[in-house]
Motif scaffolding. Structure first.
Motif, PDB file in Angstrom:
ATOM      1  N   GLU A  21       1.042  -1.403   0.272  1.00 52.22           N
ATOM      2  CA  GLU A  21      -0.030   0.207  -0.257  1.00 52.22           C
ATOM      3  C   GLU A  21       0.991   1.348  -0.182  1.00 52.22           C
ATOM      4  N   PRO A  22       2.006   1.442   1.343  1.00 46.92           N
ATOM      5  CA  PRO A  22       2.526   2.838   0.907  1.00 46.92           C
ATOM      6  C   PRO A  22       3.527   2.624  -0.079  1.00 46.92           C
ATOM      7  N   ALA A  23       4.057   1.643  -0.506  1.00 39.98           N
ATOM      8  CA  ALA A  23       4.877   1.871  -2.175  1.00 39.98           C
ATOM      9  C   ALA A  23       4.682   1.885  -3.141  1.00 39.98           C
ATOM     10  N   LEU A  24       2.481   1.766  -3.160  1.00 46.54           N
ATOM     11  CA  LEU A  24       2.048   1.716  -4.675  1.00 46.54           C
ATOM     12  C   LEU A  24       1.708   3.853  -4.390  1.00 46.54           C
ATOM     13  N   ALA A  25       1.557   3.957  -3.430  1.00 48.96           N
ATOM     14  CA  ALA A  25       1.129   5.216  -2.869  1.00 48.96           C
ATOM     15  C   ALA A  25       3.049   5.921  -3.102  1.00 48.96           C
ATOM     16  N   HIS A  26       3.756   6.138  -3.038  1.00 48.42           N
ATOM     17  CA  HIS A  26       4.835   6.352  -2.514  1.00 48.42           C
ATOM     18  C   HIS A  26       5.841   6.751  -4.147  1.00 48.42           C
ATOM     19  N   HIS A  27       5.360   5.159  -4.663  1.00 49.09           N
ATOM     20  CA  HIS A  27       6.161   5.566  -6.534  1.00 49.09           C
ATOM     21  C   HIS A  27       4.684   5.580  -7.217  1.00 49.09           C
ATOM     22  N   HIS A  28       3.827   6.575  -7.620  1.00 47.34           N
ATOM     23  CA  HIS A  28       3.107   6.556  -7.998  1.00 47.34           C
ATOM     24  C   HIS A  28       2.983   7.451  -9.333  1.00 47.34           C
ATOM     25  N   ALA A  29       3.744   7.859  -9.555  1.00 42.35           N
ATOM     26  CA  ALA A  29       4.456   8.581 -10.410  1.00 42.35           C
ATOM     27  C   ALA A  29       5.445   8.250 -11.496  1.00 42.35           C
ATOM     28  N   ALA A  30       6.135   7.140 -10.789  1.00 42.52           N
ATOM     29  CA  ALA A  30       6.848   6.169 -11.387  1.00 42.52           C
ATOM     30  C   ALA A  30       6.244   5.643 -12.145  1.00 42.52           C
ATOM     31  N   LEU A  31       5.711   5.140 -11.378  1.00 43.50           N
ATOM     32  CA  LEU A  31       4.385   4.078 -11.982  1.00 43.50           C
ATOM     33  C   LEU A  31       3.769   4.317 -13.244  1.00 43.50           C
ATOM     34  N   VAL A  32       3.054   4.947 -13.006  1.00 40.81           N
ATOM     35  CA  VAL A  32       2.455   5.562 -14.268  1.00 40.81           C
ATOM     36  C   VAL A  32       3.539   5.295 -15.605  1.00 40.81           C
ATOM     37  N   GLU A  33       4.869   5.691 -15.138  1.00 40.68           N
ATOM     38  CA  GLU A  33       5.568   5.264 -16.341  1.00 40.68           C
ATOM     39  C   GLU A  33       5.400   4.369 -17.229  1.00 40.68           C
ATOM     40  N   LEU A  34       5.532   3.065 -15.552  1.00 42.55           N
ATOM     41  CA  LEU A  34       5.820   1.486 -16.484  1.00 42.55           C
ATOM     42  C   LEU A  34       4.231   1.692 -16.695  1.00 42.55           C
ATOM     43  N   GLY A  35       3.035   1.826 -16.748  1.00 43.60           N
ATOM     44  CA  GLY A  35       1.471   1.380 -17.711  1.00 43.60           C
ATOM     45  C   GLY A  35       0.970   1.351 -16.467  1.00 43.60           C
ATOM     46  N   VAL A  36       1.459   1.749 -14.700  1.00 42.57           N
ATOM     47  CA  VAL A  36       0.520   1.579 -13.740  1.00 42.57           C
ATOM     48  C   VAL A  36       0.488   2.483 -12.974  1.00 42.57           C
ATOM     49  N   ALA A  37      -1.170   2.534 -12.817  1.00 40.51           N
ATOM     50  CA  ALA A  37      -1.848   3.647 -11.954  1.00 40.51           C
ATOM     51  C   ALA A  37      -1.837   3.668 -10.479  1.00 40.51           C
ATOM     52  N   SER A  38      -1.635   4.506  -9.672  1.00 34.39           N
ATOM     53  CA  SER A  38      -1.851   4.341  -8.131  1.00 34.39           C
ATOM     54  C   SER A  38      -2.985   4.595  -7.751  1.00 34.39           C
ATOM     55  N   ALA A  39      -4.216   3.847  -7.703  1.00 36.45           N
ATOM     56  CA  ALA A  39      -5.257   4.567  -7.610  1.00 36.45           C
ATOM     57  C   ALA A  39      -5.239   5.526  -6.332  1.00 36.45           C
ATOM     58  N   ALA A  40      -4.687   5.314  -5.447  1.00 36.12           N
ATOM     59  CA  ALA A  40      -4.151   6.295  -4.494  1.00 36.12           C
ATOM     60  C   ALA A  40      -2.962   7.089  -3.929  1.00 36.12           C
ATOM     61  N   ARG A  41      -3.063   8.116  -3.989  1.00 36.38           N
ATOM     62  CA  ARG A  41      -1.477   8.930  -4.021  1.00 36.38           C
ATOM     63  C   ARG A  41      -1.003   8.999  -2.687  1.00 36.38           C
ATOM     64  N   THR A  42      -1.577   8.474  -1.056  1.00 33.32           N
ATOM     65  CA  THR A  42      -1.602   9.069  -0.254  1.00 33.32           C
ATOM     66  C   THR A  42      -2.046   7.431   0.682  1.00 33.32           C
ATOM     67  N   THR A  43      -1.336   7.265   1.635  1.00 37.79           N
ATOM     68  CA  THR A  43      -2.664   6.343   2.197  1.00 37.79           C
ATOM     69  C   THR A  43      -3.502   6.838   3.043  1.00 37.79           C
ATOM     70  N   ALA A  44      -3.207   7.690   3.268  1.00 33.91           N
ATOM     71  CA  ALA A  44      -4.989   8.674   3.689  1.00 33.91           C
ATOM     72  C   ALA A  44      -6.287   8.419   2.857  1.00 33.91           C
ATOM     73  N   GLU A  45      -5.612   8.596   1.421  1.00 37.00           N
ATOM     74  CA  GLU A  45      -6.428   8.412   0.292  1.00 37.00           C
ATOM     75  C   GLU A  45      -7.541   6.718   0.235  1.00 37.00           C
ATOM     76  N   GLY A  46      -6.352   5.775  -0.065  1.00 39.42           N
ATOM     77  CA  GLY A  46      -6.601   4.261  -0.136  1.00 39.42           C
ATOM     78  C   GLY A  46      -7.525   4.379   1.551  1.00 39.42           C
ATOM     79  N   PHE A  47      -7.492   4.410   2.579  1.00 44.46           N
ATOM     80  CA  PHE A  47      -7.735   4.408   4.075  1.00 44.46           C
ATOM     81  C   PHE A  47      -9.334   4.901   3.211  1.00 44.46           C
ATOM     82  N   ARG A  48      -9.418   6.358   3.672  1.00 43.60           N
ATOM     83  CA  ARG A  48     -10.686   6.952   3.357  1.00 43.60           C
ATOM     84  C   ARG A  48     -12.079   6.260   2.409  1.00 43.60           C
TER      85      ARG A  48
END
Length: 222
Positions: A21-48
């Motif tokens: 969970e925190p790794a997806l949020a922390h690396h969200h910008a880099a992941l988009v370049e790899l073809g994966v969009a993290s829905a949550a950009r912070t753990t607070a967003e994902g928690f909510r």
């Protein structure tokens, strides 16, 4: 007909898989370049979003308005990346079949895959509840975490989803640690503190929105 993007929902049990969970949020910008969009950009967003979908806002001292519409907002934002979507939140492991169906309903444009990382709790119930969401057995993925370090679990998750983790290190990813006499006690406390911090972040975000609204109103009066 255009090929559907995939939505990867991680519902791991408490344990080594918590790093996802925190790794997806922390690396969200880099992941988009790899073809994966993290829905949550912070753990607070994902928690909510998870609190909204599991209808557990009262358990966390939140109001329904604090979380209402959060999951749909995250999905719509991720859609703009035109990439696969990834989301991780352990609260979803306890979602009822009705709540699972509601969450998946917002992913109508995606081919849904579910990833479960094993832990100290019995994951069989969660597997059964999420089976219907994936429709096909090959879209349900299980990553064994026994004896694995977080970096190994993160690498295994990336392999399942289809991205490499060599450049997505965990060094700067926030992780809570605590000293306890047993691993189960430590894992329970880490999860409790993580959810408490996320709940506080939600409250702070709401206070900040109210502050900005008040500032705009004062500016109009002046």
């Amino acid at each position: 007909m255009a090929k559907k993007h995939k939505a990867w929902i991680h519902i791991g049990m408490p344990g080594a898989g918590d790093v996802i969970e925190p790794a997806l949020a922390h690396h969200h910008a880099a992941l988009v370049e790899l073809g994966v969009a993290s829905a949550a950009r912070t753990t607070a967003e994902g928690f909510r979003a998870a609190v909204e979908m599991t209808r557990s806002h009262r358990d966390w001292g939140l109001k329904r308005g604090d979380v209402e519409g959060q999951w749909t907002r995250l999905v719509r934002r991720a859609e703009k990346a035109r990439a696969d979507l990834a989301f991780s939140q352990s609260l979803l492991a306890a979602a009822t079949p009705e709540q699972v169906a509601l969450l998946v309903d917002a992913l109508g444009g995606y081919q849904v895959h579910v990833v479960v990382t094993t832990g100290l709790d019995d994951e069989s119930g969660a597997l059964a509840r999420w089976q219907a969401a994936v429709r096909k057995p090959e879209r349900l993925h299980v990553i064994e975490t026994d004896g694995r370090e977080p970096a190994e679990v993160w690498k295994a998750f990336g392999r399942v989803v289809g991205f490499g983790t060599a450049s997505l290190r965990l060094d700067d990813v926030p992780r809570a640690t605590a000293a306890f006499q047993s691993l189960p006690d430590a894992l329970r406390e880490v999860e409790r503190l993580a959810r408490r911090n996320a709940s506080l972040e939600v409250r702070l975000e709401e206070l900040d929105r109210k502050r900005r609204r008040l500032k705009r109103r004062l500016g109009q009066v002046a």
